[in-house]
Design a protein around this motif. Structure first.
Motif, short mmCIF file in Angstrom:
data_model
loop_
_atom_site.label_atom_id
_atom_site.label_comp_id
_atom_site.label_asym_id
_atom_site.label_seq_id
_atom_site.Cartn_x
_atom_site.Cartn_y
_atom_site.Cartn_z
N UNK A 53 0.85 -1.19 0.00
CA UNK A 53 0.00 0.00 0.00
C UNK A 53 0.88 1.23 0.00
N UNK A 54 0.45 2.26 -0.69
CA UNK A 54 1.17 3.54 -0.67
C UNK A 54 0.52 4.42 0.38
N UNK A 55 1.31 4.88 1.36
CA UNK A 55 0.77 5.69 2.44
C UNK A 55 0.98 7.17 2.17
N UNK A 56 -0.02 7.97 2.51
CA UNK A 56 0.07 9.42 2.37
C UNK A 56 -0.54 10.06 3.61
N UNK A 100 -4.85 0.63 -4.75
CA UNK A 100 -4.60 0.51 -3.31
C UNK A 100 -4.01 -0.85 -2.96
N UNK A 101 -4.20 -1.82 -3.87
CA UNK A 101 -3.63 -3.15 -3.64
C UNK A 101 -2.21 -3.25 -4.15
N UNK A 102 -1.66 -2.13 -4.65
CA UNK A 102 -0.26 -2.11 -5.03
C UNK A 102 0.02 -2.16 -6.50
N UNK A 148 0.09 -5.31 3.00
CA UNK A 148 1.19 -6.05 2.38
C UNK A 148 1.14 -7.54 2.64
N UNK A 149 0.29 -7.98 3.58
CA UNK A 149 0.17 -9.41 3.87
C UNK A 149 -0.63 -10.15 2.81
N UNK A 150 -1.38 -9.41 2.00
CA UNK A 150 -2.23 -10.02 0.98
C UNK A 150 -1.68 -9.68 -0.39
N UNK A 151 -1.53 -10.68 -1.24
CA UNK A 151 -0.96 -10.51 -2.56
C UNK A 151 -2.01 -10.73 -3.64
#
Length: 651
Positions: A15-18, A178-180, A30-33
């Motif tokens: 996830x990108x945090x802002x 949001x899922x990367x 990040x635990x889910x791919x």
């Protein structure tokens, strides 16, 4: 079950945090791919929350270069939860459910993986209908991430591409970025134009009471829209778009912020929305501009009835009402990767005109009419009306009377001149308006959360609004012309979007009783044709459910569909055989779920593609015989006309 090899273009994870980013749900952590769901390309052709004709885009689209038949993979481990088959909307679609009760959705597929196809066909061959939309409770339909679940296509809508969604456990669409998902993007958004809407009865934009737009001028990464003169309460909007480094397509912007004198008035960010609220795009955008230009001007204020979760709490709704003076404005558009663009300008605010020239006269127990000749040109076409005020769209209307209709003792307000700079308050259940040189009109108030029936029984027309028909309070005018076939209804204002359906009932002469060929059609101004609305005769009453205002006409379809170009062919990707026919109907359209399609005496499922006007014969084990094959077709339209033909086609 692994039924194919994964060609992996990317892994969607993290996830990108802002600043101001809320806590991340586990399924986006990040635990889910998430695996990239196709080997077609790593090219994103559309983004989340883009403007569509009547809803937000709930996914990212992945380009397939105009081709079909690429593998589609399960992005995560899970069960097949639901499958849809339709010539419209999502077309062939798969909904997977995962162990945390979230979903991924894969739409516009050419076909399903064999186990899914077998499960779907076991139901579809019971009634031979094209349409299918079922929750499938079958634990054997479990797929690991990377297993092939289908192939890319163009069903439901073209051109070919893969529509990929992530949904929460509450069935909210979530931005897949949001899922990367990552694409190379250092390109800032473009702010091409600014819009300004007058919201209050005393509001003006550059001296007029109508939506105003202005193109921006670009200098480097900054844009300027100059000075706009305003009065009263207004709302600002932005026409903005985004691109990526290697992308040809234009995307929606992710985040929009409005600052006036450095103070935040509005901020929105497209992270998620409930699927049931996708139609609220029509009030998040400026609907009249969407109709006129197909342009998605995004409002920078929260319109009544809009409770989408996009908006930051600024302590304001975003509407602008300022004391006289000059105010600096900055509008910031950002993409998901933090690239930003600023448009700046000024609002020159002046005090409202008190309208001293208006004469208000109170009448009792009398009614006045102006002139001996009434023009048939509709007064409603000369008026712009909001939820509690009206104004003239052009030059002054002379001697205008407004009263609350229904009783002669009601006050009558008489205005000697109603121009495009002036707004007049309208309050009441039913308002009657008379202007010199025009036939009188009535405006009926529709309030969200309340049912309302508008009864023109003397003309044989009734409109029935449900509690959820409108987003916000609206006044409606109905004008009628003609009788029987050709009867025309104009329901205004066309520039007001609806939240849901309302019902139209039209009493027809007895000779049309239960005639299935009679239907209601809506005029499509862009294509200059009449489009069939879902409608039908119930005794001598024509009933229809519609979700737009506009011009409608009672018409009869007495022409059956035309069939041509029979063909037998083999699909390259898997060698499956098909038969197909071109089916064309200009009036009510093909009734695709009632088509009967046989080849060599064996009935199959007819699958209709409205974009190519072809019906395809679906039979998994079909193989044409050498030499002559006999194709039998029975194709109805939605008015009950039927074409039956037999074709002989050589393999």
């Amino acid at each position: 079950m692994r039924i194919g090899c994964l060609v992996l273009f990317g892994i969607l994870s993290g996830i990108i945090y802002r600043p101001e980013t809320p806590p991340v749900p586990h399924f986006l952590s990040g635990e889910v791919t998430y695996l990239w769901p196709t080997d077609a390309s790593d090219y994103m052709s559309a983004t989340f929350a883009e403007t569509r004709a009547a809803h937000f885009h709930a996914a990212v689209d992945i380009g397939t270069w105009g081709r079909e038949g690429f593998d589609v993979y399960a992005s995560r481990d899970g069960y097949i939860y639901r499958v849809g088959v339709s010539p419209f909307g999502y077309g062939n679609a798969i909904y997977m459910i995962h162990d945390d009760s979230t979903y991924t959705v894969y739409a516009h597929l050419q076909d399903f993986a064999p186990p899914i196809r077998a499960a779907v066909d076991s139901v579809r061959f019971q009634d031979y209908r094209h349409s299918f939309d079922e929750v499938i409770i079958d634990k054997s339909l479990y797929f690991n991430a990377g297993d092939i679940i289908g192939r890319t296509g163009s069903t439901g809508i073209g051109p070919p591409h893969l529509h990929f969604e992530i949904r929460s456990h509450t069935n909210a669409a979530v931005n897949p970025k949001l899922a990367g998902v990552h694409i190379e993007d250092t390109v800032p958004p473009v702010i091409s134009a600014i819009g300004v809407e007058p919201l209050s009865k005393d509001a003006l934009v550059n001296g007029r009471k109508q939506i105003y737009t202005r193109r921006t001028e670009q200098t480097g990464r900054r844009y300027n829209f100059g000075t706009i003169n305003v009065t009263g309460e207004i709302g600002l909007s932005i026409n903005a778009s985004d691109r990526s480094n290697n992308g040809r397509n234009v995307y929606a912007v992710y985040e929009v912020e409005l600052l006036i004198e450095g103070e935040r008035y509005f901020k929105s960010r497209a992270d998620s929305f409930p699927m049931a609220d996708g139609r609220k795009m029509l009030i998040d955008r400026v609907y009249p501009l969407l109709l006129q230009r197909r342009g998605g001007f995004q409002r920078m204020f929260i319109k009544d009835g809009n409770n989408l979760p996009f908006y930051a709490d600024t302590g304001r709704s975003g509407t602008v009402k300022l004391e006289p003076g000059v105010y600096s404005v900055e509008i910031i558009a950002r993409d998901f990767y933090g690239n930003s663009t600023v448009a700046s300008g000024n609002l020159n605010v002046t005090a409202p005109d008190p309208h001293p020239e208006y004469e208000i006269i109170y009448f009792r127990n009398q009614r006045t009419f102006f002139g001996d000749e009434q023009r048939q040109a509709g007064l409603q076409n000369r008026l712009n009306w909001s939820k509690n005020w009206i104004a003239a769209t052009g030059s002054t209307l002379r001697n205008v009377e407004i009263r609350e209709a229904g009783w002669f003792g009601a006050p009558v307000f008489k205005y000697t001149g109603l121009g495009s700079r002036h707004g007049v308050t309208i309050i009441g259940d039913k308002i009657s308006i008379q202007a010199e040189g025009y036939l009188p009109i009535n405006l009926y108030q529709i309030i969200p959360g309340q049912k309302r029936t508008i009864d023109y029984s003397e003309r044989g027309v009734t409109l029935k609004f449900k509690e959820n028909s409108v987003f916000d309070t609206v006044y409606v005018n109905v004008s009628l012309a003609g009788s029987g076939l050709g009867k025309e209804l104009t329901i205004m204002p066309e520039t007001i979007p609806l939240r849901g359906h309302y019902e139209i009932e039209i009493v027809m002469p007895e000779e049309f009783c239960d005639n299935p060929k009679i239907g209601l059609y809506m005029y499509n101004e862009r294509r200059r044709v009449y489009d069939y609305m879902e409608s039908g005769m119930d005794g001598n009453v024509l009933r229809a459910r519609v979700n737009r205002f506009g011009t409608f006409q009672v018409r009869m379809d007495g022409t059956a569909p035309v069939l041509s170009r029979p063909a037998i062919w083999q699909r390259r990707v898997d060698g499956q055989w098909f038969a197909s026919i071109r089916a064309f109907d200009l009036e009510s359209g093909i009734e695709f779920d009632n088509v009967v399609f046989k080849v060599n005496g064996l009935r199959g499922i007819p699958e209709y593609d409205p974009f190519s006007d072809r019906i395809r014969y679906h039979m998994p084990a079909f193989s044409p015989v050498p030499g002559e094959n006999i194709i039998e077709l029975e194709v109805p339209d939605r008015a009950g006309n039927v074409t039956r033909e037999v074709f002989r086609v050589n393999r």
